[in-house]
Design a protein around this motif. Structure first.
Motif, PDB file in Angstrom:
ATOM      1  N   LYS A   1       0.824  -1.211   0.000  1.00 55.53           N
ATOM      2  CA  LYS A   1       0.000   0.000   0.000  1.00 55.53           C
ATOM      3  C   LYS A   1       0.857   1.261   0.000  1.00 55.53           C
ATOM      4  CE  LYS A   1      -3.931  -2.090   2.449  1.00 55.53           C
ATOM      5  NZ  LYS A   1      -4.758  -2.055   3.675  1.00 55.53           N
ATOM      6  N   ASN A   2       1.955   1.250   0.760  1.00 56.28           N
ATOM      7  CA  ASN A   2       2.843   2.416   0.794  1.00 56.28           C
ATOM      8  C   ASN A   2       3.492   2.653  -0.573  1.00 56.28           C
ATOM      9  OD1 ASN A   2       2.316   2.931   3.498  1.00 56.28           O
ATOM     10  ND2 ASN A   2       4.058   1.725   4.230  1.00 56.28           N
ATOM     11  N   ALA A   3       3.899   1.563  -1.228  1.00 58.31           N
ATOM     12  CA  ALA A   3       4.503   1.684  -2.555  1.00 58.31           C
ATOM     13  C   ALA A   3       3.496   2.247  -3.560  1.00 58.31           C
ATOM     14  CB  ALA A   3       5.015   0.317  -3.022  1.00 58.31           C
ATOM     15  N   ILE A   4       2.267   1.775  -3.476  1.00 54.53           N
ATOM     16  CA  ILE A   4       1.206   2.254  -4.369  1.00 54.53           C
ATOM     17  C   ILE A   4       0.913   3.729  -4.109  1.00 54.53           C
ATOM     18  CG2 ILE A   4      -1.252   2.048  -4.886  1.00 54.53           C
ATOM     19  CD1 ILE A   4      -0.948  -0.995  -4.369  1.00 54.53           C
ATOM     20  N   THR A   5       0.851   4.132  -2.846  1.00 58.47           N
ATOM     21  CA  THR A   5       0.554   5.527  -2.488  1.00 58.47           C
ATOM     22  C   THR A   5       1.633   6.472  -2.990  1.00 58.47           C
ATOM     23  OG1 THR A   5      -0.663   4.827  -0.514  1.00 58.47           O
ATOM     24  CG2 THR A   5       0.116   7.107  -0.573  1.00 58.47           C
ATOM     25  N   PHE A   6       2.889   6.087  -2.824  1.00 62.49           N
ATOM     26  CA  PHE A   6       3.986   6.925  -3.324  1.00 62.49           C
ATOM     27  C   PHE A   6       3.891   7.077  -4.839  1.00 62.49           C
ATOM     28  CE2 PHE A   6       8.244   7.376  -5.168  1.00 62.49           C
ATOM     29  CZ  PHE A   6       8.637   8.576  -4.589  1.00 62.49           C
ATOM     30  N   SER A   7       3.575   5.982  -5.520  1.00 64.63           N
ATOM     31  CA  SER A   7       3.478   6.015  -6.974  1.00 64.63           C
ATOM     32  C   SER A   7       2.356   6.941  -7.432  1.00 64.63           C
ATOM     33  CB  SER A   7       3.240   4.602  -7.523  1.00 64.63           C
ATOM     34  OG  SER A   7       4.316   3.748  -7.208  1.00 64.63           O
ATOM     35  N   PHE A   8       1.215   6.900  -6.736  1.00 67.39           N
ATOM     36  CA  PHE A   8       0.051   7.654  -7.183  1.00 67.39           C
ATOM     37  C   PHE A   8       0.110   9.134  -6.819  1.00 67.39           C
ATOM     38  CE2 PHE A   8      -4.477   8.960  -6.473  1.00 67.39           C
ATOM     39  CZ  PHE A   8      -4.787   9.100  -7.817  1.00 67.39           C
ATOM     40  N   VAL A   9       0.533   9.472  -5.614  1.00 67.66           N
ATOM     41  CA  VAL A   9       0.484  10.879  -5.184  1.00 67.66           C
ATOM     42  C   VAL A   9       1.800  11.428  -4.640  1.00 67.66           C
ATOM     43  CG1 VAL A   9      -1.986  10.917  -4.718  1.00 67.66           C
ATOM     44  CG2 VAL A   9      -0.419  10.153  -2.923  1.00 67.66           C
ATOM     45  N   GLY A  10       2.702  10.561  -4.205  1.00 73.49           N
ATOM     46  CA  GLY A  10       3.916  11.048  -3.563  1.00 73.49           C
ATOM     47  C   GLY A  10       4.921  11.652  -4.514  1.00 73.49           C
ATOM     48  N   LEU A  11       5.215  10.935  -5.580  1.00 75.47           N
ATOM     49  CA  LEU A  11       6.286  11.365  -6.483  1.00 75.47           C
ATOM     50  C   LEU A  11       5.973  12.697  -7.156  1.00 75.47           C
ATOM     51  CD1 LEU A  11       8.989  10.722  -7.800  1.00 75.47           C
ATOM     52  CD2 LEU A  11       7.751   9.447  -9.558  1.00 75.47           C
ATOM     53  N   GLU A  12       4.724  12.898  -7.558  1.00 78.63           N
ATOM     54  CA  GLU A  12       4.392  14.123  -8.302  1.00 78.63           C
ATOM     55  C   GLU A  12       4.465  15.383  -7.443  1.00 78.63           C
ATOM     56  OE1 GLU A  12       1.846  13.410 -12.200  1.00 78.63           O
ATOM     57  OE2 GLU A  12       0.636  13.224 -10.385  1.00 78.63           O
ATOM     58  N   SER A  13       4.395  15.250  -6.128  1.00 77.52           N
ATOM     59  CA  SER A  13       4.575  16.427  -5.283  1.00 77.52           C
ATOM     60  C   SER A  13       6.021  16.924  -5.363  1.00 77.52           C
ATOM     61  CB  SER A  13       4.206  16.102  -3.832  1.00 77.52           C
ATOM     62  OG  SER A  13       5.057  15.115  -3.299  1.00 77.52           O
ATOM     63  N   ILE A  14       6.926  16.023  -5.722  1.00 75.83           N
ATOM     64  CA  ILE A  14       8.344  16.372  -5.866  1.00 75.83           C
ATOM     65  C   ILE A  14       8.638  16.868  -7.283  1.00 75.83           C
ATOM     66  CG2 ILE A  14      10.701  15.480  -5.754  1.00 75.83           C
ATOM     67  CD1 ILE A  14       9.616  13.358  -3.752  1.00 75.83           C
ATOM     68  N   THR A  15       8.153  16.124  -8.291  1.00 74.48           N
ATOM     69  CA  THR A  15       8.456  16.488  -9.680  1.00 74.48           C
ATOM     70  C   THR A  15       7.866  17.848 -10.051  1.00 74.48           C
ATOM     71  OG1 THR A  15       6.512  15.261 -10.483  1.00 74.48           O
ATOM     72  CG2 THR A  15       8.615  14.080 -10.405  1.00 74.48           C
ATOM     73  N   ALA A  16       6.739  18.218  -9.469  1.00 77.12           N
ATOM     74  CA  ALA A  16       6.110  19.502  -9.812  1.00 77.12           C
ATOM     75  C   ALA A  16       7.023  20.674  -9.485  1.00 77.12           C
ATOM     76  CB  ALA A  16       4.777  19.639  -9.078  1.00 77.12           C
ATOM     77  N   ILE A  17       7.698  20.625  -8.345  1.00 73.23           N
ATOM     78  CA  ILE A  17       8.609  21.704  -7.961  1.00 73.23           C
ATOM     79  C   ILE A  17       9.794  21.772  -8.925  1.00 73.23           C
ATOM     80  CG2 ILE A  17      10.125  22.572  -6.145  1.00 73.23           C
ATOM     81  CD1 ILE A  17       7.107  22.807  -5.588  1.00 73.23           C
ATOM     82  N   ILE A  18      10.304  20.620  -9.318  1.00 71.95           N
ATOM     83  CA  ILE A  18      11.416  20.585 -10.274  1.00 71.95           C
ATOM     84  C   ILE A  18      10.998  21.209 -11.604  1.00 71.95           C
ATOM     85  CG2 ILE A  18      12.974  19.067 -11.556  1.00 71.95           C
ATOM     86  CD1 ILE A  18      12.729  17.062  -9.243  1.00 71.95           C
ATOM     87  N   LEU A  19       9.765  20.962 -12.024  1.00 71.01           N
ATOM     88  CA  LEU A  19       9.272  21.493 -13.292  1.00 71.01           C
ATOM     89  C   LEU A  19       9.149  23.017 -13.262  1.00 71.01           C
ATOM     90  CD1 LEU A  19       6.567  18.788 -14.100  1.00 71.01           C
ATOM     91  CD2 LEU A  19       8.803  19.072 -15.171  1.00 71.01           C
ATOM     92  N   VAL A  20       8.762  23.578 -12.132  1.00 68.90           N
ATOM     93  CA  VAL A  20       8.696  25.034 -11.992  1.00 68.90           C
ATOM     94  C   VAL A  20      10.072  25.645 -12.240  1.00 68.90           C
ATOM     95  CG1 VAL A  20       8.315  26.934 -10.379  1.00 68.90           C
ATOM     96  CG2 VAL A  20       6.734  25.008 -10.417  1.00 68.90           C
TER      97      VAL A  20
END
Length: 488
Positions: free
Chosen positions: A437-456
Motif C-alpha cells: 500500500k505504501n509503494a502504491i501511495t507513493f506512486s500515485f500521489v507522492g512522487l508528483e509532489s516532488i516532480t512539480a517543484i522541479i518542473l517550476v
C-alpha cells in the motif's frame, strides 16, 4: 509514396491557408479520439490485465514484468528515432507526417486486438505472446501514429493563436478519453463488469481497437500541414543531414530544457497512471467497487472541463510558460495533501481537485509551447527539425514509460503484491500488505509532489515566448527574399 498520396481519394478535405471549423472539430477533436482512447485504456489497465487477469506478477521470480517493459521500450525508443528520420525525409503532396497517420489506422486496430488475445497455456507461451504483441503495438503501430499525430499542431500553421487553439482542441480529446471515459465510465461501469474474466476483456478491448480505424482516418482527412507545404518546392538534395539536425537540437538551450521538462513530467505522470487503479482498489477503496475511482476522477477531474474555457485566455494574457509555472505550484500542493492523508476520501478528493487545477496549463498548452521552440530553432538554424525533435520527444515518452512500468512492477513484486483470487466460497479476495500500500501511495500521489517543484524551476529558464513573434517575422522575411531571388 508520393505517387500513392497524389491520388484524389487520399487528398485532405481541408482547403485554404486559415484553420477551418471542420479542421478543429473533425481533425483535432474527434479524429484522434479512437487511438487516444485505446492508448488511455492501455496506459491505465493493460498492466492490470497482466497482473490480475493473466497473473504474470510472479513469472520468472517477478523478473518478467520488471524487465520486459524496459526492454520493449528500448526497442520502442529506437523505432521512434527511425520514424523521426523517415518523417523528415517523407515528401508528398499531403505533407510529411499526415501520410503516416493514414498508414497507422489499420495497424492500430490489428495490433490492439493482439494485445489481449493471449493464448491459454504455459506461462512461457503467454510471456512470448505478451512480448511480441506489446512491441507490435507500441514499437510499430502506435509509434507511427503518435509521431505523426504529435506533429500536426506544430505543422498546421505558423499563426500562434490558431496553433494554440488547435493545441487546446487536441488536448480536449485527450482529457475526454482519459478523464471521462477511462477515469469515469470504466471504473464505474466497465471494470466491475469485466472483473478478471479474460473473455470479457478480449471483447471490450477488441471493440476499442477496431473503433480506432475509422476515427484515425478522419484525422488524416481533416488536417493539413501548411508549414510543410511552404517548402513543397524545395529540392530533395537540400535536406539537412541527420547528424547536423541532432547537433542543432542538443545545442539549443530551450529545446534541451523543454525535453528535460517533458521527461520529468512523464515519469511522474506514468507512476500516477499506473498507481491509480491499485490506489483506489487497495488504499482508498475496495477492489473494483465502482465508486472510489469514479469519485476521485469526477471531483478531481472537474477542473479539466473548466480549463477548456479558461486556460487559453489566461495563457494569452500571462504567457504559456508563466501560467504553467503557477499551475505546478498548485499541483505540488494538491499531491502533498493526498500523500499525507491517503486513506481519507474527503482529503484525497480535495487534494485531487487542487492538483488538477494546477495541471490545467500543462495539459492544454504544452504542445503550443513546444511548437514555439521548434519555430525558434528554425529561426536560429535556418532549417526545421520537426521529425527528429519529435522522435526524441516520443523516445523520452516511451523509454520513460518502460522504465517506470518496470520499476512499478518491481515495487509490487518486492513488497509482496498478491493477485486477486476466488476462495473456496467463491468470494473474490483482494488484500495487500502495508508495504504494498505504501509503494502504491507513493506512486500515485507522492512522487508528483516532488516532480512539480522541479518542473517550476526548469520552466523558469524557457522564456521562448518573449522572442517568438519577432523570430517568426524574420523567418517569413527570409522565405519572401528566397522567393524573390527565384523570380529574378
Amino acid at each position: 509514396m508520393n505517387k500513392l498520396f497524389s491520388s484524389p481519394l487520399l487528398r485532405t478535405r481541408v482547403r485554404g491557408d486559415e484553420v477551418t471549423k471542420s479542421e478543429r472539430w473533425l481533425g483535432y477533436l474527434l479524429g484522434p479520439a479512437g487511438a487516444l482512447l485505446l492508448n488511455a485504456v492501455l496506459a491505465t489497465y493493460l498492466n492490470v490485465y497482466y497482473t490480475d487477469v493473466l497473473d504474470l506478477t510472479a513469472v520468472w521470480g517477478g523478473a518478467f514484468l520488471t524487465v520486459f517493459p524496459i526492454i520493449s521500450k528500448i526497442i520502442d525508443a529506437v523505432t521512434n528515432i527511425v520514424m523521426g528520420y523517415i518523417i523528415d525525409r517523407t515528401k508528398t503532396g499531403e505533407g510529411k507526417a499526415r501520410p503516416w497517420i493514414f498508414i497507422s489506422a489499420p495497424l492500430l486496430a490489428v495490433t490492439g486486438v493482439l494485445l489481449f488475445t493471449v493464448p491459454s497455456g504455459s506461462q512461457t507461451v503467454q510471456a512470448i505472446w505478451v512480448m511480441v504483441s506489446y512491441n507490435l503495438f507500441y514499437s510499430f503501430a502506435y509509434t507511427i501514429f503518435n509521431m505523426s499525430h504529435n506533429l500536426m499542431v506544430p505543422l498546421s500553421t505558423r499563426n500562434t493563436e490558431q496553433r494554440g487553439g488547435l493545441s487546446v482542441f487536441n488536448q480536449i480529446t485527450t482529457i475526454m478519453m482519459s478523464g471521462i471515459i477511462v477515469a469515469l465510465i470504466f471504473p464505474m461501469a466497465v471494470m466491475p463488469m469485466l472483473g478478471v474474466d479474460k473473455a470479457k476483456w478480449i471483447t471490450v478491448m477488441s471493440i476499442l481497437s477496431i473503433l480506432a480505424l475509422p476515427l484515425t482516418l478522419l484525422e488524416y482527412y481533416f488536417t493539413k500541414e501548411r508549414v510543410t507545404l511552404e517548402d513543397a518546392d524545395k529540392p530533395a538534395e537540400e535536406k539537412v543531414p541527420y547528424a547536423k539536425t541532432l547537433k542543432a537540437i542538443f545545442s539549443d538551450r530551450y529545446m534541451v530544457l523543454i525535453l528535460l521538462y517533458f521527461l520529468i513530467y512523464t515519469v511522474g505522470t506514468q507512476f500516477k497512471n499506473l498507481g491509480l487503479v491499485y490506489f483506489c482498489n487497495y488504499v482508498l477503496g475496495t477492489y473494483n467497487d465502482g465508486i472510489t475511482q469514479t469519485l476521485i476522477s469526477v471531483v478531481g477531474g472537474i477542473p479539466m472541463g473548466i480549463g477548456i474555457f479558461a486556460v487559453w485566455p489566461l495563457a494569452k494574457k500571462f504567457g504559456k510558460r508563466n501560467l504553467t509555472m503557477a499551475g505546478f505550484v498548485l499541483y505540488a500542493v494538491g499531491s502533498a495533501v493526498c500523500w499525507m492523508f491517503p486513506t481519507n476520501m474527503v482529503v484525497v478528493i480535495i487534494g485531487q481537485f487542487i492538483k488538477n487545477i494546477g495541471g490545467l496549463p500543462c495539459s492544454y498548452v504544452f504542445m503550443a509551447l513546444f511548437a514555439d521552440v521548434l519555430d525558434h530553432m528554425e529561426w536560429k538554424n535556418r532549417f526545421r527539425c520537426d521529425g527528429v525533435a519529435m522522435s526524441i520527444y516520443n523516445t523520452i515518452a516511451v523509454a520513460s514509460v518502460g522504465v517506470v512500468t518496470g520499476l512499478f512492477n518491481m515495487l509490487l513484486a518486492k513488497t509482496g503484491y498478491v493477485a486477486p483470487y476466488y476462495n473456496a466460497a467463491g468470494e473474490l479476495v483482494a488484500v495487500q500488505s502495508e508495504a504494498v500500500k505504501n509503494a502504491i501511495t507513493f506512486s500515485f500521489v507522492g512522487l508528483e509532489s516532488i516532480t512539480a517543484i522541479i518542473l517550476v524551476i526548469i520552466l523558469a529558464f524557457i522564456p521562448v515566448e518573449k522572442y517568438i513573434k519577432k523570430e517568426q517575422e524574420e523567418i517569413k522575411a527570409r522565405k519572401q527574399a528566397q522567393e524573390a531571388e527565384k523570380t529574378e
